[in-house]
Motif scaffolding. Structure first.
Motif, PDB file in Angstrom:
ATOM      1  N   ASN A 252     -45.984  60.226  12.226  1.00 28.83           N
ATOM      2  CA  ASN A 252     -46.390  61.487  12.870  1.00 28.83           C
ATOM      3  C   ASN A 252     -47.007  61.273  14.252  1.00 28.83           C
ATOM      4  N   GLN A 253     -46.534  60.307  14.997  1.00 32.47           N
ATOM      5  CA  GLN A 253     -47.129  59.980  16.291  1.00 32.47           C
ATOM      6  C   GLN A 253     -46.591  60.883  17.401  1.00 32.47           C
ATOM      7  N   TYR A 254     -46.607  62.172  17.146  1.00 28.27           N
ATOM      8  CA  TYR A 254     -45.974  63.106  18.074  1.00 28.27           C
ATOM      9  C   TYR A 254     -46.738  63.237  19.388  1.00 28.27           C
ATOM     10  N   ASP A 255     -48.016  62.805  19.414  1.00 29.17           N
ATOM     11  CA  ASP A 255     -48.770  62.910  20.661  1.00 29.17           C
ATOM     12  C   ASP A 255     -48.262  61.947  21.723  1.00 29.17           C
ATOM     13  N   THR A 256     -47.415  60.997  21.346  1.00 27.31           N
ATOM     14  CA  THR A 256     -46.808  60.118  22.353  1.00 27.31           C
ATOM     15  C   THR A 256     -45.595  60.771  23.018  1.00 27.31           C
ATOM     16  N   ILE A 257     -45.298  61.998  22.650  1.00 27.10           N
ATOM     17  CA  ILE A 257     -44.274  62.783  23.345  1.00 27.10           C
ATOM     18  C   ILE A 257     -44.962  63.526  24.487  1.00 27.10           C
ATOM     19  N   TYR A 258     -44.681  63.121  25.711  1.00 24.77           N
ATOM     20  CA  TYR A 258     -45.213  63.840  26.870  1.00 24.77           C
ATOM     21  C   TYR A 258     -44.290  63.621  28.050  1.00 24.77           C
ATOM     22  N   HIS A 259     -44.564  64.313  29.145  1.00 24.63           N
ATOM     23  CA  HIS A 259     -43.575  64.408  30.223  1.00 24.63           C
ATOM     24  C   HIS A 259     -43.326  63.094  30.943  1.00 24.63           C
ATOM     25  N   GLU A 260     -44.242  62.133  30.838  1.00 23.33           N
ATOM     26  CA  GLU A 260     -43.976  60.812  31.402  1.00 23.33           C
ATOM     27  C   GLU A 260     -42.902  60.075  30.620  1.00 23.33           C
ATOM     28  N   HIS A 261     -42.767  60.394  29.338  1.00 22.23           N
ATOM     29  CA  HIS A 261     -41.789  59.730  28.469  1.00 22.23           C
ATOM     30  C   HIS A 261     -40.528  60.593  28.406  1.00 22.23           C
ATOM     31  N   PHE A 262     -39.496  60.146  29.065  1.00 21.61           N
ATOM     32  CA  PHE A 262     -38.269  60.932  29.106  1.00 21.61           C
ATOM     33  C   PHE A 262     -37.376  60.675  27.902  1.00 21.61           C
TER      34      PHE A 262
ATOM     35  N   LYS B  82     -51.543  60.521  25.637  1.00 21.52           N
ATOM     36  CA  LYS B  82     -51.215  61.041  24.311  1.00 21.52           C
ATOM     37  C   LYS B  82     -52.262  62.044  23.845  1.00 21.52           C
ATOM     38  N   GLY B  83     -53.530  61.812  24.219  1.00 23.65           N
ATOM     39  CA  GLY B  83     -54.572  62.743  23.819  1.00 23.65           C
ATOM     40  C   GLY B  83     -54.357  64.126  24.398  1.00 23.65           C
ATOM     41  N   ASN B  84     -53.802  64.190  25.592  1.00 26.33           N
ATOM     42  CA  ASN B  84     -53.589  65.493  26.212  1.00 26.33           C
ATOM     43  C   ASN B  84     -52.446  66.263  25.557  1.00 26.33           C
ATOM     44  N   THR B  85     -51.450  65.568  25.038  1.00 32.94           N
ATOM     45  CA  THR B  85     -50.436  66.261  24.230  1.00 32.94           C
ATOM     46  C   THR B  85     -51.081  66.856  22.993  1.00 32.94           C
ATOM     47  N   LEU B  86     -51.903  66.076  22.313  1.00 36.33           N
ATOM     48  CA  LEU B  86     -52.557  66.556  21.097  1.00 36.33           C
ATOM     49  C   LEU B  86     -53.467  67.739  21.393  1.00 36.33           C
ATOM     50  N   LEU B  87     -54.327  67.617  22.407  1.00 32.72           N
ATOM     51  CA  LEU B  87     -55.272  68.684  22.729  1.00 32.72           C
ATOM     52  C   LEU B  87     -54.555  69.971  23.108  1.00 32.72           C
ATOM     53  N   ASN B  88     -53.505  69.875  23.911  1.00 32.92           N
ATOM     54  CA  ASN B  88     -52.789  71.071  24.333  1.00 32.92           C
ATOM     55  C   ASN B  88     -52.002  71.696  23.191  1.00 32.92           C
ATOM     56  N   HIS B  89     -51.345  70.866  22.390  1.00 32.42           N
ATOM     57  CA  HIS B  89     -50.566  71.421  21.284  1.00 32.42           C
ATOM     58  C   HIS B  89     -51.463  72.121  20.276  1.00 32.42           C
ATOM     59  N   CYS B  90     -52.650  71.578  20.052  1.00 29.51           N
ATOM     60  CA  CYS B  90     -53.584  72.177  19.098  1.00 29.51           C
ATOM     61  C   CYS B  90     -54.409  73.305  19.707  1.00 29.51           C
TER      62      CYS B  90
END
Length: 411
Positions: free
Chosen positions: A208-218, A321-329
């Protein structure tokens, strides 16, 4: 996004839609808090022809990496990982003072400093001006450039072919995966080696490491899709290692197609593991979105309950990765009062989108919060030791991924 960036297929299937977020490293200054903030869709899809998982290239590498907030040397465990890699690679490839090593996306010289210490000629290629200057200041030769076929050819012409080309945590960061791979091929000697470390899509989905999905990672790789990407640039995969870094990574060892030979036994073994997990067909991707939603619900339930009970929760770390988590939540400062980070560059700034203050680490001991939410969960062992002092007042650590875990710090 209508076509796969690797094979050109139009057969793209949705995996998980995380809404829209700002770029994860675009930290805000106090003066920017009253300004508009641009967000971009964050929807992971997979190509059902070549199985490359990918997001649309809505921002360019130049947008992110010309001035960059991440300095690798602030993670002691990552510097140690690099030191071990250099030692093992020097032994494996018989590197000596007559060899030449190039690292692409060399950051602040965290890895090449160990090459310099061994007396091996080396060069970093780093697109970010500020971190590249930090590398030069520490004695690591570094050029400022984005790698492509032309840059690779120019470096080879000026410095000679490389016996080893290293590309750690960058293969996901470039939208032109074919052009970048051709750049690697241009750098490496015809009998040389390329070593790439990148997060493994298998562990990303299993844990469940979905927070590593962010715009830097294409893009997000299985060994199967990485093998295809390497081949598109003239390289052949000959070996693979499974690593614990970043929650689960793969180290790909590749050579020019003309001299590579057949893949080793470990390649076949990992390919079989991926196939057994369903990642070579669409069925393996269909339940991921539901597991992501569960992570979000559990974290929000904890934070809301803590707030209702008058408990204080702060964060540790301000990683992408923390910013993906914070924004998604949808977490704001009413649920997470602030976060801290060892990188002085981020102090006094605010997280993108959620606008949570970023403070120096010393603030935790001053405020004695009830809970510390660890955002760089991939550094769990390192950070549990760094945060052991919270036990003095009965503070506890919270790890949100792979499932919510509240930990009492032992002596």
């Amino acid at each position: 996004m209508t076509t796969c960036r690797l094979c050109g297929s139009t057969s793209l299937a949705g995996v998980v839609d995380l809404g829209a977020t700002p770029p994860c490293e675009r930290f805000l200054t106090a003066g920017q808090l009253d300004e508009p903030e641009v967000t971009y869709p964050l929807h992971l899809r997979v190509c059902t022809d070549c199985w490359l998982a990918q997001i649309p290239p809505l921002i360019t590498p130049e947008d992110t990496f010309t001035e960059y907030a991440y300095f690798s040397s602030y993670s002691t465990s990552w510097v140690e990982h690099a030191r071990e890699f250099v030692k093992e690679s020097a032994d494996r490839l018989a590197l000596d003072d007559g060899s030449f090593v190039v690292e692409v996306a060399s950051n602040d010289g965290y890895l090449l400093r160990h090459v310099v210490e061994r007396g091996i000629r080396c060069l970093g290629i780093e697109p970010s001006k500020n971190v590249g200057q930090a590398a030069r200041d520490s004695g690591v030769p570094t050029v400022t450039a984005f790698l492509g076929p032309e840059v690779g050819a120019t470096v080879r012409e000026e410095h000679g072919p490389a016996d080893l080309v290293v590309a750690n945590n960058v293969y996901a960061h470039i939208p032109d995966v074919v052009g970048f791979t051709k750049g690697l091929r241009a750098l490496v000697a015809d009998d040389g080696w390329v070593s790439i470390e990148v997060q493994h899509l298998l562990t990303l989905m299993e844990h469940n490491q979905y927070d590593t999905i962010y715009h830097e990672h294409f893009q997000y790789y299985t060994v199967a899709s990485a093998q295809r990407a390497l081949a598109a640039g003239g390289l052949s995969l000959v070996d693979v290692e499974l690593l614990p870094t970043h929650g689960g990574s793969i180290r790909l060892w590749a050579r020019p197609q003309e001299t590579a030979g057949e893949p080793g036994e470990r390649v076949g073994r990992v390919l079989a593991e991926e196939k057994a997990a369903g990642l070579h067909e669409l069925s393996g991707y269909t339940e991921f979105a539901a597991r992501v939603a569960r992570v979000r619900r559990n974290l929000l339930a904890f934070l809301v309950e803590a707030a209702e009970q008058g408990k204080t929760v702060v964060g540790y770390g301000a990683p992408g990765k923390g910013n993906t988590l914070l924004n998604h939540c949808g977490i704001r400062a009413d649920l997470l009062r602030y976060t801290v980070d060892r990188n002085p560059y981020k102090h006094g700034r605010f997280t993108p989108g959620t606008r949570i203050p970023i403070l120096p680490p010393e603030r935790i001991a001053e405020d004695r919060p009830d809970y510390v939410l660890v955002l760089p969960w991939n550094l769990r062992q390192e950070l549990t030791g760094q945060l052991s002092f919270v036990r003095a007042w009965g503070g506890r650590l919270v790890f949100p991924i792979p499932t919510l875990e509240i930990v009492e710090v032992s002596r």
